[in-house]
Design an enzyme around this catalytic site. Structure first.
Site, short mmCIF file in Angstrom:
data_model
loop_
_atom_site.label_atom_id
_atom_site.label_comp_id
_atom_site.label_asym_id
_atom_site.label_seq_id
_atom_site.Cartn_x
_atom_site.Cartn_y
_atom_site.Cartn_z
N ASP A 1 -6.69 7.93 1.92
CA ASP A 1 -6.81 8.14 3.23
C ASP A 1 -6.58 9.28 4.27
O ASP A 1 -7.36 10.39 3.72
CB ASP A 1 -5.43 7.53 2.91
CG ASP A 1 -5.24 6.32 4.42
OD1 ASP A 1 -6.57 6.22 5.37
OD2 ASP A 1 -3.87 6.33 4.68
N ARG B 1 -6.76 -1.82 -4.98
CA ARG B 1 -7.45 -0.62 -4.53
C ARG B 1 -7.10 1.03 -4.07
O ARG B 1 -5.92 1.02 -4.39
CB ARG B 1 -8.34 -0.80 -2.78
CG ARG B 1 -8.80 -0.25 -1.93
CD ARG B 1 -9.07 -0.68 -0.62
NE ARG B 1 -9.54 0.61 0.39
CZ ARG B 1 -9.45 0.19 1.56
NH1 ARG B 1 -8.25 -0.61 2.46
NH2 ARG B 1 -10.00 1.34 2.55
N TRP C 1 -11.63 -6.80 0.06
CA TRP C 1 -10.36 -8.15 -0.16
C TRP C 1 -11.42 -9.42 0.10
O TRP C 1 -10.79 -10.18 -1.25
CB TRP C 1 -9.28 -7.83 0.69
CG TRP C 1 -8.64 -7.22 0.60
CD1 TRP C 1 -8.68 -5.52 1.70
CD2 TRP C 1 -8.15 -5.76 -0.52
NE1 TRP C 1 -7.55 -4.44 1.28
CE2 TRP C 1 -7.23 -4.90 -0.42
CE3 TRP C 1 -7.41 -6.53 -0.97
CZ2 TRP C 1 -7.06 -4.01 -0.72
CZ3 TRP C 1 -6.18 -6.21 -2.37
CH2 TRP C 1 -6.50 -4.45 -2.29
N GLU D 1 0.54 -1.47 0.15
CA GLU D 1 -0.41 -0.14 0.38
C GLU D 1 0.54 1.00 0.03
O GLU D 1 1.41 1.12 0.64
CB GLU D 1 -1.11 -0.33 0.93
CG GLU D 1 -1.64 -1.59 1.26
CD GLU D 1 -1.87 -1.29 3.08
OE1 GLU D 1 -2.29 -0.49 3.81
OE2 GLU D 1 -2.37 -2.58 3.09
N THR E 1 -1.85 -2.80 -3.81
CA THR E 1 -2.03 -3.18 -5.18
C THR E 1 -2.78 -5.19 -4.25
O THR E 1 -3.26 -5.18 -3.61
CB THR E 1 -0.53 -3.77 -5.15
OG1 THR E 1 -0.23 -4.63 -4.64
CG2 THR E 1 0.49 -2.72 -5.34
N GLU F 1 -3.61 6.91 -1.86
CA GLU F 1 -3.53 5.52 -1.92
C GLU F 1 -4.04 4.93 -2.97
O GLU F 1 -4.81 5.17 -3.19
CB GLU F 1 -3.89 5.48 -0.05
CG GLU F 1 -3.18 3.66 0.13
CD GLU F 1 -2.94 3.85 2.22
OE1 GLU F 1 -3.37 4.96 2.39
OE2 GLU F 1 -2.86 2.95 2.52
N TYR G 1 -7.80 4.95 -2.75
CA TYR G 1 -8.80 5.22 -2.20
C TYR G 1 -7.89 6.95 -1.52
O TYR G 1 -6.92 7.09 -1.62
CB TYR G 1 -8.86 4.48 -0.51
CG TYR G 1 -8.17 3.89 -0.58
CD1 TYR G 1 -7.57 3.07 -1.37
CD2 TYR G 1 -7.66 4.36 0.37
CE1 TYR G 1 -6.61 2.64 -0.16
CE2 TYR G 1 -6.17 3.87 1.69
CZ TYR G 1 -5.75 2.49 0.88
OH TYR G 1 -4.97 1.41 1.40
#
Lengths: 67, 496
Positions: B57, B53, B421, B9, B66, B63, B55
């Protein structure tokens, strides 16, 4: 524990000298002259992509805390 | 584990530099940046067709997390895909900002510190067996992670402070770590985070969450960072005894090591011994090498990782950083900083050098200095543009493939859905929510039959070509995989 480096710098070919500002200034060495020109050209290119006022850029780069 | 799932991330820094005056405030800039994300997924926190993902943060940091990958090159390509997504979004944001009457450039930096002392991270995730004894794991892993910066740090120009002069350090993150192990992230910033959200079957697995790493630009450095960590984990999991390097004070050690670029900083182990980072890394490296010669390589990149690891240790130990100044971020950056400093006669405290440090992490392929150095042959890069392009559209062959297919299919049928997830749910069929707990699974019959309820996929769906997708959106990652075949009538969803 200070093992001596046994192998030559990875990126340099046989007989090639490590590149440095000092080496680049050696007079009459065509390789050094070429490297100096390459470095000049690199630094000039960097000047064209970076904001001229370094201090303002650095001070202006402030984030909120993360994670 | 010989077969592991990884993820990373990355939080990015974001700034707007107008021609004059102050830039847009972070919140507003982040909204500009994420407008195409919200238009695509109706939220600023979404999973995208490649399974990753995207987004905003805490603190308006963009952010990218993977998708779960089971191969290191897939992982590195996916992380690089995230950089490219951010760049594409920045280009679009800049255009919108100009249309709204502002001037200037938008910068997305994949680094870990700003000029005010804020830090943001690059968090690694490793799937580990539940049976791993956590106390033993941390005893071995902590000294490894504290010293890993000498082989995979991103390097940093540290400005002068009262007590010390400006200098070059191994790590961006080292000064922002406050604890060895803890469950918190924002407040205490531990090296290993114990928050146990496996995103998998908790009876079999846990997720090791490591937040100490610097964001890497170099793909070679990334390979060494993830690859060496995986090797150490593999050895721990196999129960191999490893020399005891437990440190008396890991946080004091991580800082002392970072700020001494000679690699000679001594740190104390719990046994009261004075050791250097190179000694700890060498001890672990030798054990890993022996383990590999006894048990064999578990993937095709192991030789490359070991070669790079040994070379990096030799470079630090001998002080001949030219051994790695095309492959390891801190050394690539240090060489550039020294060249600029020497040629332009600038002291280490000159803001130009700090700016160069930041610009090294600029994700813009034309403007970012790492990318510029690659073009000039001063940095290696072994992940190709094609691999990155593929990673933007195509999930890796793990559970991410199921998620990607679920999302893409729901989207083309106009069916609302929610995924995370593990979970997959069509909003109109809440009772049929499906959990896929196996992160290695690439296919799930339950998901297939749920998607079949949306329509005759074989006849309805047409896969778009890459060329079509390139023309479709602001960034390739926010484009749809499918379109409906001509003449397709989408059936109304049945009442529940």
């Amino acid at each position: 524990m200070s093992a001596q480096p046994q192998k030559q710098p990875y990126r340099h070919g046989d007989g090639d000298q490590p590149e440095s500002a000092d080496a680049a200034q050696v007079q009459g060495n065509p390789q050094a002259t070429e490297r100096a020109a390459e470095l000049d050209s690199l630094l000039d290119e960097i000047d064209t992509v970076l904001e001229a006022n370094a201090e303002e850029f650095v001070k202006g780069f402030v984030q909120k805390g993360g994670q | 584990m010989d077969h592991r799932v990884y993820g990373v991330e990355t939080e990015f820094g974001l700034t707007h530099r107008p021609e004059t005056g102050r830039g847009l405030p972070p919140d507003e800039l982040a909204r500009y940046l994420f407008r195409p994300v919200v238009e695509f997924g109706r939220s600023s926190n979404i999973f995208i067709p490649n399974g990753s993902r995207l987004y905003l943060d805490v603190g308006s940091h963009p952010e990218y997390a993977t998708a779960e990958c089971d191969d290191l090159i897939d992982l590195i390509a996916s992380d690089r895909a995230g950089e490219r997504v951010m760049h594409d979004l920045a280009v679009e944001a800049e255009e919108r900002i100009h249309r709204d009457g502002f001037t200037g450039q938008v910068y997305v930096l994949k680094n870990n510190v700003d000029s005010a002392g804020n830090s943001y991270g690059s968090h690694e995730n490793y799937l580990i067996p539940r049976t791993t004894h956590f106390r033993r794991l941390s005893g071995i892993l902590l000294p490894f992670l504290v010293t890993r910066q000498i082989i995979s740090g991103a390097g940093r120009v540290v400005p002068a402070e009262d007590s010390r002069e400006a200098h070059f350090a191994f790590s961006q993150r080292a000064d922002h770590m406050w604890e060895g192990i803890s469950s918190a992230t924002t407040r205490s910033r531990p090296i290993i985070n114990t928050r146990d959200e496996p995103h998998a079957d908790a009876a079999n697995h846990r997720r090791l969450h490591v937040i100490v790493g610097d964001s890497n630009m170099s793909t070679a450095t990334s390979l060494l960072r993830y690859g060496s960590t995986d090797l150490v984990l593999r050895m721990i999991e196999a129960g191999v005894p490893i020399e005891d390097f437990e440190l008396e004070n890991p946080i004091a050690a991580i800082r002392a090591i970072s700020h001494d670029i000679t690699g000679r900083a001594g740190v104390r182990t719990r046994n009261g011994e004075q050791v250097t980072a190179v000694q700890i890394q060498r001890g672990i490296f030798q054990r890993v090498s022996r383990f590999i010669s006894e048990h064999g390589a578990h993937h095709e990149h192991v030789d490359q990782i070991l070669e790079l690891w040994e070379r990096a240790l030799e470079a630090v130990e001998s002080g001949d950083h030219s051994l790695i100044d095309q492959d390891i971020d801190w050394a690539i950056k240090k060489r550039l900083v020294e060249d600029v400093s020497n040629q332009r006669g600038l002291g280490m405290d000159h803001p130009r050098l700090e700016q160069i440090d930041m610009a090294y992490h600029d994700v813009n392929p034309d403007r970012g200095l790492f990318h510029l150095l690659v073009r000039r042959g001063r940095a290696t890069d072994f992940v190709t543009d094609e691999q990155v392009t593929r990673a933007m559209t195509t999930p890796p062959p793990t559970r991410a493939a199921i998620r990607g297919e679920f999302l893409s299919t729901a989207r083309v049928y106009g069916a609302e859905c929610t995924v995370d997830w593990v979970h997959h749910k069509l909003t109109d069929r809440p009772l049929e929510a499906i959990m896929v707990k196996d992160p290695f699974a690439q296919h799930d019959e339950r998901i297939e039959s749920l998607l079949d309820r949306l329509g005759d996929r074989k006849n309805h769906l047409r896969e778009r070509s890459l060329h079509e997708r390139i023309q479709q959106g602001v960034t390739l990652a926010l484009t749809d995989k499918y379109s409906l075949a001509p003449g397709t009538v989408v059936p109304e969803p049945p009442l529940i």
